[in-house]
Motif scaffolding. Structure first.
Motif: not given
Length: 289
Positions: A95-98, A163-166, A185-189
């Motif tokens: 269930g990790a956020r992708l 986010i876990d994986v972008l 990307v760096r912000r939301v990861l």
């Protein structure tokens, strides 16, 4: 993949054909292509075209693990991204956020989730084109745990560290500011997240992707997969020619070289640049430094 959208200006194309202004069409469309302010409109029109069974839009990776899907090489690119994630040593709970940024018609994300297995990720596909999002919302209802939203790579509509994986495949060269995208990307990861990224770089710009990722705060190792891309383009050329054949006749008559180049069919300028190393294709699983 960056390129021309043959259906967007069909009326203009037809008019200029009558006027004998083929070269003018090519120049005009290139100007539209290179105007980033028009990109959302262009991509929105692009994804309203008749793609047939094709639901992916990348140059592809060969060899492929599957042999039946028409776009098997394009789907393989996403399986390679999953392999890169697993090779990174990072494991995520079910269930990790992708998040995939610039998901297009969603076929790549579908391939990624299929390979990852049921319940591995709670996934979101984001695209700037409303037509692409609409298609995905209808096409991928069979897959649980995936949603699609309209949005810009320049201003991701997600909270910090959520986010876990972008995932971003072959899209960033079309963005008006790739460095800003990397910063988003760096912000939301999350601090222990992974950025799965793939795109091309011209020889004259060698080192730019690495520099921009570093400046955005990522640790990474770029994998050169140009040879696999060349093989995919070569083996997939017959299918790509068939897809081009679905384009409106005026576009096929006037833009034969441009369409072949967009698809990187064997013998095209784009194909030759990949084959010669003038353009390289990189893939990485980057981590916040």
């Amino acid at each position: 993949m960056s390129g021309l959208v043959w259906g967007l200006l069909l009326v203009v194309v037809a008019t200029l054909v009558i006027a004998g202004a083929g070269r003018a069409v090519q120049v005009y469309l290139r100007r539209l292509r290179d105007d980033h302010a028009l990109r959302p409109t262009l991509w929105n029109r692009f994804y309203t075209l008749d793609w047939g069974e094709t639901a992916t839009n990348n140059y592809g990776f060969a060899p492929s693990d599957e042999d039946k899907a028409p776009d098997r090489f394009q789907r393989q690119m996403y399986r390679e991204m999953l392999k890169a994630l697993r090779a990174s040593g990072k494991e995520f709970a079910p269930g990790a956020r992708l998040l995939e940024v610039s998901c297009g018609r969603g076929g790549g994300l579908d391939a990624f989730l299929e390979a990852a297995g049921p319940g591995a990720f709670e996934a979101t596909g984001l695209d700037v084109a409303a037509s692409a999002v609409s298609y995905c919302q209808k096409q991928w209802t069979r897959r649980d745990g995936v949603t699609f939203v309209e949005g810009s790579a320049m201003d991701l509509p997600f909270p910090d560290a959520s986010i876990d994986v972008l995932l971003n495949v072959e899209a960033s060269n079309d963005y008006p500011d790739r460095q800003r995208f990397f910063a988003e990307v760096r912000r939301v990861l999350k601090a222990d997240g992974v950025f799965l990224y793939a795109d091309t770089e011209k020889r004259k710009n060698d080192g730019r992707i690495a520099r921009e990722l570093t400046e955005a705060g990522f640790a990474f190792e770029l994998r050169d997969i140009t040879g696999n891309v060349v093989q995919a383009c070569r083996e997939d050329t017959p299918r790509r020619r068939a897809v081009i054949a679905r384009a409106p006749l005026p576009a096929r008559l006037l833009l034969k070289d441009e369409l072949g180049n967009y698809a990187a069919i064997e013998g095209s300028t784009k194909f030759k640049r990949f084959a010669s190393g003038e353009r390289r294709y990189y893939l990485t699983a980057a981590r916040p430094a």
